[in-house]
Design an enzyme around this catalytic site. Structure first.
Site, PDB file in Angstrom:
ATOM      1  N   HIS A  27       0.814  -1.244  -0.045  1.00  0.00           N
ATOM      2  CA  HIS A  27       0.007  -0.024  -0.027  1.00  0.00           C
ATOM      3  C   HIS A  27       0.928   1.194   0.032  1.00  0.00           C
ATOM      4  O   HIS A  27       0.575   2.246  -0.790  1.00  0.00           O
ATOM      5  CB  HIS A  27      -0.825   0.136   1.192  1.00  0.00           C
ATOM      6  CG  HIS A  27      -1.833   1.262   1.483  1.00  0.00           C
ATOM      7  ND1 HIS A  27      -3.137   1.359   0.953  1.00  0.00           N
ATOM      8  CD2 HIS A  27      -1.512   2.356   1.849  1.00  0.00           C
ATOM      9  CE1 HIS A  27      -3.627   2.436   1.230  1.00  0.00           C
ATOM     10  NE2 HIS A  27      -2.589   3.248   1.761  1.00  0.00           N
ATOM     11  N   GLU A  28       1.838   1.257   0.836  1.00  0.00           N
ATOM     12  CA  GLU A  28       2.884   2.321   0.998  1.00  0.00           C
ATOM     13  C   GLU A  28       3.492   2.774  -0.335  1.00  0.00           C
ATOM     14  O   GLU A  28       4.048   3.802  -0.746  1.00  0.00           O
ATOM     15  CB  GLU A  28       3.578   2.369   2.112  1.00  0.00           C
ATOM     16  CG  GLU A  28       2.862   2.370   3.614  1.00  0.00           C
ATOM     17  CD  GLU A  28       2.047   3.305   3.637  1.00  0.00           C
ATOM     18  OE1 GLU A  28       1.987   4.650   3.198  1.00  0.00           O
ATOM     19  OE2 GLU A  28       0.686   3.455   4.173  1.00  0.00           O
TER      20      GLU A  28
END
Length: 438
Positions: free
Chosen positions: A24-25
């Site tokens: 996600h990051e």
């Protein structure tokens, strides 16, 4: 062995969630660097740092609590307006929070450096903020593809597992044959366990559902059935008997009438039970599953206060929780442990575990799109607000001041408090009254 399997399930869930958060990051990191934004940190987890390494201008690291992650971009917000005024005594608490946010943001700014987030065009800011949720969405599709098309789902096959010897109406509620029961059509036709259906009434069949559909809609009609027995094909005939079957809804539950009695429908019956096996699904099935999960999670999010209330009531009353109720990481971990420890073939458990991780990524996708700070959806709203403000100013022939999102820090604070509170409620409920697998 059950305890070890349970522990393995929990570990797999934690690692899978950590990888999902990390990706996600990455979804934020890659477009930010692509657009030239200076990224100071890429961190997985919160709290004290366990490990970190600086590569170029970015510090990459792991923190103690693997319950989230973040990247630190230069100039997430514009510099504080020069005419910004301190808050009054009544609002001093929130004013201090706003000032702290401005000070923290100022530390990421370097004089004459345009490599800041707030100066990006609106569409680039939106791409950066949506990169994280989109990464979870892509990961979910990949996981569903592995689970459904790579491993498959349990389905009835066209191979016969057992043959009933008689016809017993479902409404009679018994399983043993009596001398007065008519012989089941499949048994009368000489069909045996291990036979594989090739076609029925001239229609090729590849699943038991297809075979059952033809039989059920043909009561009293003679059918020509091609079977494969020990590699050789042969043709038999049977006429499906007329029997009744409980009417079920889309969820497989029996339908009842106004008096509460089960409703029945007349169908054809041959007396065949299929062998079950993992059947690989078409590639497009993963997209259908993704859409269904998104709809289910979105419904839960839209009813979140009600769902939390139901969890509290069920827990206080000792009632079993709804299988679709929201849960914390603890609840997801327990569910993963139960899946790993259940008495089922290992491949079935692997398939279910992968599907669970896919569902968690859908939850991350939908949850992060909520249009509230500090979630990604909130940053998207701020970017859109800034773009609209600039367009209005351009039409008026003026220059708009960048949106000072630090003013929304009090709102962010309230959202975080609510998230922590609901997380605490779910945490306790998942310990006292967890969602049961069966």
């Amino acid at each position: 062995m059950t305890a070890i399997a349970f522990l393995i399930g929990v570990i797999v869930l934690v690692l899978g969630l950590a990888v999902s958060i990390a990706l996600h990051e990455v979804g934020h990191l890659l477009p930010a660097k692509l657009f030239g934004v200076r990224v100071g940190q890429y961190m997985i987890g919160f709290g004290p740092t366990l490990w970190s390494k600086r590569i170029g201008e970015t510090e990459y690291g792991l923190k103690v609590l693997p319950l989230g992650g973040f990247i630190s971009m230069a100039g997430m917000y514009p510099p504080a307006p020069e005419d910004a005024k301190p808050g009054t005594k009544r609002s001093r608490f929130f004013a201090t929070m706003v000032q702290d946010a401005r000070d923290a943001n100022a530390e990421t700014l370097i004089a004459a450096d345009d490599r800041v987030f707030y100066k990006l065009p609106v569409y680039k800011r939106i791409i950066v903020m949506l990169g994280g949720p989109i990464m979870n969405l892509v990961l979910a599709v990949v996981l569903f593809t592995i689970a459904l098309s790579g491993i498959g789902i349990q389905q009835g096959t066209t191979t016969v597992a057992s043959v009933s010897q008689c016809v017993i109406p479902a409404s009679e509620g018994r399983t043993e044959c009596t001398p007065t029961d008519p012989v089941a059509p499949a048994a009368a036709a000489g069909i045996q366990p291990g036979d594989r259906f090739v076609s029925i009434d001239g229609t090729p069949v590849s699943t038991f559902a297809e075979a059952a559909a033809i039989i059920q809609r043909s009561p009293g009609k003679q059918l020509s059935v091609v079977i494969d027995r020990d590699g050789a094909q042969r043709t038999v005939q049977f006429t499906p008997a007329t029997t009744d079957r409980a009417v079920t809804d889309a969820n497989g539950r029996s339908v009842v009438d106004a008096s509460g009695a089960t409703e029945y429908q007349t169908v054809g019956f041959a007396g065949i039970s299929p062998q079950s096996a993992l059947v690989r699904q078409p590639i497009g099935t993963s997209l259908e599953a993704t859409g269904q999960y998104i709809g289910s999670v979105a419904q839960i999010v839209s009813q979140f206060p009600v769902r939390i209330y139901d969890v509290v009531v069920d827990t206080l009353n000792g009632q079993p929780r709804d299988a679709n109720s929201p849960m914390s990481v603890v609840g997801a971990g327990r569910l993963a442990g139960d899946i790993a420890a259940v008495d089922a073939p290992i491949l079935d458990r692997v398939q279910t575990m992968i599907t669970l991780l896919g569902g968690l990524n859908i939850a991350l996708f939908v949850f992060n799109l909520i249009p509230l700070l500090p979630l990604d959806g909130g940053h998207v709203v701020v970017a859109l607000w800034d773009g609209i403000k600039r367009q209005i100013a351009r039409l008026r022939g003026t220059v708009a001041r960048p949106v000072d999102a630090t003013k929304l820090v009090p709102v962010t604070f309230v959202v975080v408090i609510l998230l922590v509170a609901t997380g605490g409620v779910l945490f306790l409920a998942d310990i006292v009254n967890p969602v049961q697998l069966l």
